[in-house]
Design an enzyme around this catalytic site. Sequence first.
Site, short mmCIF file in Angstrom:
data_model
loop_
_atom_site.label_atom_id
_atom_site.label_comp_id
_atom_site.label_asym_id
_atom_site.label_seq_id
_atom_site.Cartn_x
_atom_site.Cartn_y
_atom_site.Cartn_z
N GLU A 1 5.89 0.26 6.30
CA GLU A 1 6.08 -1.12 6.76
C GLU A 1 7.41 -1.75 6.33
O GLU A 1 7.44 -2.64 5.48
CB GLU A 1 4.92 -2.00 6.27
CG GLU A 1 3.59 -1.61 6.87
CD GLU A 1 2.50 -2.66 6.64
OE1 GLU A 1 2.78 -3.69 6.00
OE2 GLU A 1 1.37 -2.43 7.10
N GLU B 1 -2.68 3.06 9.03
CA GLU B 1 -3.50 2.15 8.21
C GLU B 1 -4.25 1.20 9.13
O GLU B 1 -3.70 0.72 10.13
CB GLU B 1 -2.64 1.24 7.30
CG GLU B 1 -2.19 1.86 6.02
CD GLU B 1 -1.46 0.83 5.14
OE1 GLU B 1 -1.75 -0.38 5.22
OE2 GLU B 1 -0.57 1.27 4.38
C1 GAL Z 1 -0.53 -3.02 4.25
C2 GAL Z 1 0.05 -2.24 3.09
C3 GAL Z 1 -1.01 -1.66 2.19
C4 GAL Z 1 -2.19 -2.60 1.97
C5 GAL Z 1 -2.67 -3.22 3.26
C6 GAL Z 1 -3.77 -4.25 3.10
O1 GAL Z 1 0.41 -3.88 4.76
O2 GAL Z 1 0.84 -1.18 3.55
O3 GAL Z 1 -0.39 -1.25 1.00
O4 GAL Z 1 -1.98 -3.46 0.95
O5 GAL Z 1 -1.61 -3.83 3.93
O6 GAL Z 1 -3.27 -5.48 2.77
#
Ligand code: GAL
Length: 444
Positions: free
Chosen positions: A166, A355
């Site tokens: 990200e 994710e």
């Molecule tokens: C993403 C990040 C993760 C995690 C997730 C939930 O942006 O890459 O490390 O924290 O959000 O907030």
Amino acid sequence: MYSSDFGKDFLWGVATAAAQIEGAANSYGKGPSIWDTFSKRPGKTKKGHNPSEACDFYHRYKEDIALVKTLGFNVFRFSIAWSRIFPLGNAVLNQEGVSFYHNVIDECLKRGVTPMITLYHWDLPEALSKEGGWTAFAINSAFNEYALFCAKEYGNKVKHWIVINEPFGFTSLGYMLGVHAPGQTGVSNFFDAALHTAIAQADGAKILRAEVKDAIIGTAFSCSEIIPYTQSGQDLLAAKRVDALMNRFFLEPVLGMGFPTAEWDVLEKFAVTHSTWRHQERMKFDFDFIGIQNYFPLVIKYNAFVPVVQAWEVKAKNRRVPHTVMGWEINADSFYRIIKQFAAYPEVKNIMITENGAAFHDKVIDGKIDDPERTEYFKAYLAAMLRAKNEGVNVTGYLAWTLMDNFEWAEGYQARFGIVHNDFKTQQRTIKQSGYWWQDFLSK
Ligand code: GAL
């Protein structure tokens, strides 16, 4: 719906990040990262939580990887803590740190779980931050040295790589808004950090391509469908600006299109002052997959009082729509639409959801950790992804965020995203009902 509906080669995994799970932040030769120092500054994280212990994965990786296998996932995504390998950012090597990641990788391979490494998931070595971190041009040579080392060291065992997690997330939160490490603010810091990150993303990928035989290389973008609050011209333009920043800004340079400067004078000015056209070739890379990470859509309204972007988010709770404890709207259709938005670029040939997940207040009922909202969330989001896949989008994997409750950055240990519960006092792991749902889903 079962995992077999997605085809037999589909990758199913859980995603994690070093600073969020490892702990042992000040031991075994590891140097401090910006999250170690930032979290110690008063008021920067909820309740002053810091990542020094986290889930103690450093000592418990064997059990945790066994858990990944028990749940039925075939991929374990983790990141390397740069300052565990190079405590000062570069030059001095910490052999103990190098061995730790060998152990993690070997454990995955022993269990038949594919290791997937993220090179950079936000924990910059503090020593480099003192020299300007991502705002300084010198970061690019330091990052390349680190990437080259990892590629050579682990490349014969690890084939799946994500260069940067990200880019928009950490450059905006950490260098513009100051709510994440290193806590810097201002548009100029953001633009400096953004340019160097866009360069690092492609440089790192090229290094992996040259060094790792048969590598499958991706990078992971945050994304959110941007919905204008009304159809008024001003709201439409505000939504367009936010879309350019949040969804296009780091993707388009990778595809060889440069930064999306055309519709917005602020971005145009950035491109001119940083002569970004000079870096256009360097920022480009033909990734094997484009990772997308989606947590919420945003409803955007014009607001003249907000500097630069002149846009304002109309929050989910004010719109009275379902949302998680983070206040993030739950909207699986929007997940479907953002997958389609990314897939619409002809250069994007392969998409992996690197994710996706949700934080809720889990309840303990009869000794079980009951989290029905999380199970419903996953069901709806997987169905949306299947819809996109069946319509021809080449989605090749899905990584749930996340294996276990962990250090959720500025939210500390309060926001729980795990499909496994973690008791931070005892480090006891308990599979949540959503974890059991995954186990069943993956078994067929
Ligand atoms: C993403 C990040 C993760 C995690 C997730 C939930 O942006 O890459 O490390 O924290 O959000 O907030």
